[in-house]
Write a protein that holds these residues in place. Structure first.
Motif, mmCIF file in Angstrom:
data_model
loop_
_atom_site.group_PDB
_atom_site.id
_atom_site.type_symbol
_atom_site.label_atom_id
_atom_site.label_comp_id
_atom_site.label_asym_id
_atom_site.label_seq_id
_atom_site.Cartn_x
_atom_site.Cartn_y
_atom_site.Cartn_z
ATOM 1 N N TYR A 245 -5.439 -2.373 -6.910
ATOM 2 C CA TYR A 245 -4.262 -2.743 -7.138
ATOM 3 C C TYR A 245 -3.641 -3.407 -5.623
ATOM 4 O O TYR A 245 -2.835 -4.391 -5.868
ATOM 5 C CB TYR A 245 -3.150 -1.638 -7.433
ATOM 6 C CG TYR A 245 -3.494 -1.081 -9.022
ATOM 7 C CD1 TYR A 245 -2.871 -1.966 -9.953
ATOM 8 C CD2 TYR A 245 -4.393 -0.018 -9.154
ATOM 9 C CE1 TYR A 245 -3.180 -1.559 -11.318
ATOM 10 C CE2 TYR A 245 -4.655 0.069 -10.676
ATOM 11 C CZ TYR A 245 -3.971 -0.492 -11.665
ATOM 12 O OH TYR A 245 -4.221 0.040 -12.676
ATOM 13 N N VAL A 246 -4.144 -3.245 -4.630
ATOM 14 C CA VAL A 246 -3.708 -3.911 -3.459
ATOM 15 C C VAL A 246 -4.831 -4.723 -2.818
ATOM 16 O O VAL A 246 -4.731 -5.308 -1.695
ATOM 17 C CB VAL A 246 -3.077 -2.872 -2.339
ATOM 18 C CG1 VAL A 246 -1.690 -2.538 -3.063
ATOM 19 C CG2 VAL A 246 -3.747 -1.396 -2.024
ATOM 20 N N LEU B 239 2.268 1.699 -3.409
ATOM 21 C CA LEU B 239 1.161 2.281 -4.349
ATOM 22 C C LEU B 239 1.125 3.628 -4.130
ATOM 23 O O LEU B 239 0.948 4.260 -5.169
ATOM 24 C CB LEU B 239 -0.214 1.214 -4.203
ATOM 25 C CG LEU B 239 -1.158 1.690 -4.888
ATOM 26 C CD1 LEU B 239 -0.870 1.258 -6.614
ATOM 27 C CD2 LEU B 239 -2.623 0.993 -4.795
ATOM 28 N N TYR C 107 1.699 6.401 -7.222
ATOM 29 C CA TYR C 107 0.664 7.458 -7.606
ATOM 30 C C TYR C 107 1.070 8.781 -7.605
ATOM 31 O O TYR C 107 0.683 9.691 -8.067
ATOM 32 C CB TYR C 107 -0.715 7.189 -6.650
ATOM 33 C CG TYR C 107 -1.908 6.338 -7.468
ATOM 34 C CD1 TYR C 107 -2.682 6.744 -8.422
ATOM 35 C CD2 TYR C 107 -1.696 5.093 -7.231
ATOM 36 C CE1 TYR C 107 -3.609 6.088 -8.858
ATOM 37 C CE2 TYR C 107 -2.319 4.094 -7.898
ATOM 38 C CZ TYR C 107 -3.380 4.628 -8.474
ATOM 39 O OH TYR C 107 -4.391 3.767 -9.231
ATOM 40 N N SER D 224 2.625 -3.200 -10.744
ATOM 41 C CA SER D 224 2.678 -1.929 -10.056
ATOM 42 C C SER D 224 4.173 -2.005 -9.544
ATOM 43 O O SER D 224 4.544 -3.078 -9.267
ATOM 44 C CB SER D 224 1.731 -1.727 -8.893
ATOM 45 O OG SER D 224 0.258 -1.619 -9.299
ATOM 46 N N THR E 161 0.937 -1.242 -0.161
ATOM 47 C CA THR E 161 -0.058 0.088 -0.001
ATOM 48 C C THR E 161 0.773 1.111 0.069
ATOM 49 O O THR E 161 0.595 2.155 -0.677
ATOM 50 C CB THR E 161 -1.133 -0.066 1.029
ATOM 51 O OG1 THR E 161 -1.664 -1.160 1.129
ATOM 52 C CG2 THR E 161 -1.888 1.217 1.306
#
Length: 155
Positions: free
Chosen positions: A44-45, A18, A22, A91, A15
């Motif tokens: 995605y997570v 991610l 972003y 990712s 997380t």
């Protein structure tokens, strides 16, 4: 640097990575709350790991430093770099303190090596330095969505 498989205990770190992905340009556009509230970002997570998920964590002196992971999406619930239901989208994130040390290339190379799939996709803003890394690893642009390129690697 130690490379290891990403597991259920890595959810919090993935997380964090991610969020780094972003906020790639250093602008804190996304917060954890915003990430969780935007379904297309959170997927995605969410529920990591699902049976078809796979990933790699890089550790430096026992500290998680970066990660690359991939998961399948469907046309009905796609990711930003969606290509097909049988093509995992990856990712990538590296903690700021560990950037420019080869971690991104290391986790990406290992993720590609262990992939049980014949193709991998991703989405990247062309201004992101990671786009150069992806190209050097053989990814090619197959489309554009808004301001980002969808890239594909054939294994």
């Amino acid at each position: 640097m130690l490379l290891r498989a990403a597991g259920a205990d890595d959810f919090a770190f993935l997380t964090e990575m991610l969020l780094e992905a972003y906020n790639w340009d250093g602008t804190p556009t996304f917060t954890l709350d915003k990430l969780r509230s935007e379904d297309k970002a959170w997927r995605y997570v969410a529920d990591w790991p699902r049976p078809t998920d796979f990933g790699v964590i890089a550790e430096v002196d026992g500290t998680p430093a970066g990660a690359a992971w991939a998961r399948l999406f469907t046309a009905e619930r796609s990711g930003y770099g969606y290509v097909a239901d049988d093509v995992p989208e990856l990712s990538l994130g590296v903690s700021p303190a560990f950037r420019r040390q080869g971690i991104a290339r290391a986790v990406m190379t290992e993720l590609i090596r262990i992939s049980p799939y014949r193709r991998l996709s991703l989405s990247v803003d062309p201004a992101n330095n990671a786009a150069k890394l992806y190209r050097s690893l053989g990814f090619r642009t197959v489309g554009t969505v808004e301001t980002s390129e969808t890239m594909l690697l054939e294994l």
